[in-house]
Design a protein around this motif. Sequence first.
Motif, PDB file in Angstrom:
ATOM      1  N   UNK A 297      -1.677   2.339  -9.291  1.00 28.78           N
ATOM      2  CA  UNK A 297      -0.547   1.786 -10.027  1.00 28.78           C
ATOM      3  C   UNK A 297       0.588   2.770 -10.172  1.00 28.78           C
ATOM      4  N   UNK A 298       0.247   4.046 -10.429  1.00 30.65           N
ATOM      5  CA  UNK A 298       1.277   5.081 -10.543  1.00 30.65           C
ATOM      6  C   UNK A 298       1.996   5.277  -9.214  1.00 30.65           C
ATOM      7  N   UNK A 299       1.253   5.228  -8.117  1.00 29.04           N
ATOM      8  CA  UNK A 299       1.884   5.367  -6.798  1.00 29.04           C
ATOM      9  C   UNK A 299       2.850   4.215  -6.528  1.00 29.04           C
ATOM     10  N   UNK A 300       2.472   3.012  -6.954  1.00 27.76           N
ATOM     11  CA  UNK A 300       3.371   1.868  -6.785  1.00 27.76           C
ATOM     12  C   UNK A 300       4.655   2.069  -7.582  1.00 27.76           C
ATOM     13  N   UNK A 301       4.535   2.627  -8.782  1.00 26.57           N
ATOM     14  CA  UNK A 301       5.719   2.877  -9.600  1.00 26.57           C
ATOM     15  C   UNK A 301       6.589   3.970  -8.997  1.00 26.57           C
TER      16      UNK A 301
ATOM     17  N   UNK B  33       0.844  -1.188   0.000  1.00 27.93           N
ATOM     18  CA  UNK B  33       0.000   0.000   0.000  1.00 27.93           C
ATOM     19  C   UNK B  33       0.883   1.243   0.000  1.00 27.93           C
ATOM     20  N   UNK B  34       1.268   1.753  -1.185  1.00 25.74           N
ATOM     21  CA  UNK B  34       2.195   2.901  -1.239  1.00 25.74           C
ATOM     22  C   UNK B  34       1.650   4.145  -0.553  1.00 25.74           C
ATOM     23  N   UNK B  35       0.316   4.276  -0.434  1.00 22.98           N
ATOM     24  CA  UNK B  35      -0.249   5.429   0.264  1.00 22.98           C
ATOM     25  C   UNK B  35       0.288   5.544   1.694  1.00 22.98           C
ATOM     26  N   UNK B  36       0.662   4.411   2.274  1.00 20.50           N
ATOM     27  CA  UNK B  36       1.124   4.396   3.657  1.00 20.50           C
ATOM     28  C   UNK B  36       2.597   4.770   3.783  1.00 20.50           C
ATOM     29  N   UNK B  37       3.308   4.792   2.661  1.00 21.11           N
ATOM     30  CA  UNK B  37       4.750   5.036   2.729  1.00 21.11           C
ATOM     31  C   UNK B  37       5.209   6.272   1.968  1.00 21.11           C
ATOM     32  N   UNK B  38       4.376   6.802   1.055  1.00 25.76           N
ATOM     33  CA  UNK B  38       4.762   8.017   0.338  1.00 25.76           C
ATOM     34  C   UNK B  38       4.757   9.192   1.314  1.00 25.76           C
ATOM     35  N   UNK B  39       5.860   9.928   1.365  1.00 26.45           N
ATOM     36  CA  UNK B  39       6.037  10.973   2.370  1.00 26.45           C
ATOM     37  C   UNK B  39       5.835  12.379   1.836  1.00 26.45           C
ATOM     38  N   UNK B  40       6.021  12.570   0.533  1.00 29.48           N
ATOM     39  CA  UNK B  40       6.072  13.917  -0.018  1.00 29.48           C
ATOM     40  C   UNK B  40       4.924  14.162  -0.984  1.00 29.48           C
ATOM     41  N   UNK B  41       4.554  15.419  -1.128  1.00 35.06           N
ATOM     42  CA  UNK B  41       3.398  15.761  -1.954  1.00 35.06           C
ATOM     43  C   UNK B  41       3.717  15.725  -3.443  1.00 35.06           C
ATOM     44  N   UNK B  42       4.992  15.920  -3.804  1.00 39.31           N
ATOM     45  CA  UNK B  42       5.387  15.899  -5.210  1.00 39.31           C
ATOM     46  C   UNK B  42       6.153  14.622  -5.542  1.00 39.31           C
TER      47      UNK B  42
ATOM     48  N   UNK C 131       7.384  11.365 -16.915  1.00 37.15           N
ATOM     49  CA  UNK C 131       6.318  12.326 -17.171  1.00 37.15           C
ATOM     50  C   UNK C 131       5.520  12.677 -15.918  1.00 37.15           C
ATOM     51  N   UNK C 132       5.739  11.927 -14.825  1.00 36.86           N
ATOM     52  CA  UNK C 132       5.006  12.184 -13.585  1.00 36.86           C
ATOM     53  C   UNK C 132       5.789  13.032 -12.585  1.00 36.86           C
ATOM     54  N   UNK C 133       7.011  13.403 -12.901  1.00 37.55           N
ATOM     55  CA  UNK C 133       7.871  14.052 -11.913  1.00 37.55           C
ATOM     56  C   UNK C 133       7.262  15.327 -11.331  1.00 37.55           C
ATOM     57  N   UNK C 134       6.517  16.067 -12.117  1.00 34.04           N
ATOM     58  CA  UNK C 134       5.938  17.312 -11.627  1.00 34.04           C
ATOM     59  C   UNK C 134       4.563  17.163 -11.017  1.00 34.04           C
ATOM     60  N   UNK C 135       4.052  15.937 -10.940  1.00 36.03           N
ATOM     61  CA  UNK C 135       2.698  15.686 -10.440  1.00 36.03           C
ATOM     62  C   UNK C 135       2.677  15.615  -8.912  1.00 36.03           C
ATOM     63  N   UNK C 136       1.505  15.872  -8.350  1.00 39.12           N
ATOM     64  CA  UNK C 136       1.291  15.648  -6.924  1.00 39.12           C
ATOM     65  C   UNK C 136       0.970  14.168  -6.710  1.00 39.12           C
ATOM     66  N   UNK C 137       1.559  13.582  -5.682  1.00 42.68           N
ATOM     67  CA  UNK C 137       1.349  12.155  -5.436  1.00 42.68           C
ATOM     68  C   UNK C 137      -0.121  11.839  -5.158  1.00 42.68           C
ATOM     69  N   UNK C 138      -0.842  12.781  -4.583  1.00 44.57           N
ATOM     70  CA  UNK C 138      -2.253  12.544  -4.262  1.00 44.57           C
ATOM     71  C   UNK C 138      -3.121  12.418  -5.506  1.00 44.57           C
ATOM     72  N   UNK C 139      -2.632  12.889  -6.643  1.00 47.16           N
ATOM     73  CA  UNK C 139      -3.413  12.849  -7.882  1.00 47.16           C
ATOM     74  C   UNK C 139      -3.182  11.570  -8.682  1.00 47.16           C
TER      75      UNK C 139
END
Length: 223
Positions: free
Chosen positions: A125-129, A70-79, A113-121
Amino acid sequence: MIRIADLRHRLLDIPGLAVDARHIAVIGPNGSGKTTLLSVCSGIEEPDAGTVRLLDRPPSAVKVGWVGEFPDRTLLFSLVYDEIASTPRFRHRPCPETDATARAAAEEVGIRHLLGKETSSLSGGEKALVALAAACAGDPEVLVLDEADSHLDAVTAERVSRVVRESTAAHVLWCTQSMDAAAAADYVLFMEKGRVRHHGTPAEVFSALEETCFYPTMWRVCR
């Protein structure tokens, strides 16, 4: 080499195990201790008793990359960029090196192509990557994936598999519910009730599981 001796932790009871293989699949029923074993091997948890050695060192002395279910539990930053760059930043690498490392990791996983995106968006699958790219940015000696492929579509799961195959890590510990993915590993650990019930090559382990739900689907089709 991964060596375990007299390991006791929560439900884990592993008297001894030595594995000299690169891609190691960890399988078994829910509640069998797979995640606990990976947590101890990655240094997230300290065992109550016994020892774990990765490359003849304790996990705390090894560069370990972790990707959870569950990457939502480990992603720390908004970008996305900041998430991938976090590992070299935490190691106080120079800014130009950090930038190059983050962009190279994103390129490796196919998410530049996702580098400038917010992780919440991002999609799941993208969060896992992103989590995988962040782990790869640390140039891990050991890469640990705890069912990181559980909620992915086939295309994204194959991308994760490709990155894992191409990783320079000395060992990849991958807990998975996909027996077809496990069948492609170099070595398989089958866990049950905190113990390693079977271990060896995929052929050796799955021959003992042929009459169970853990036998690879593709192997049944091809028989």
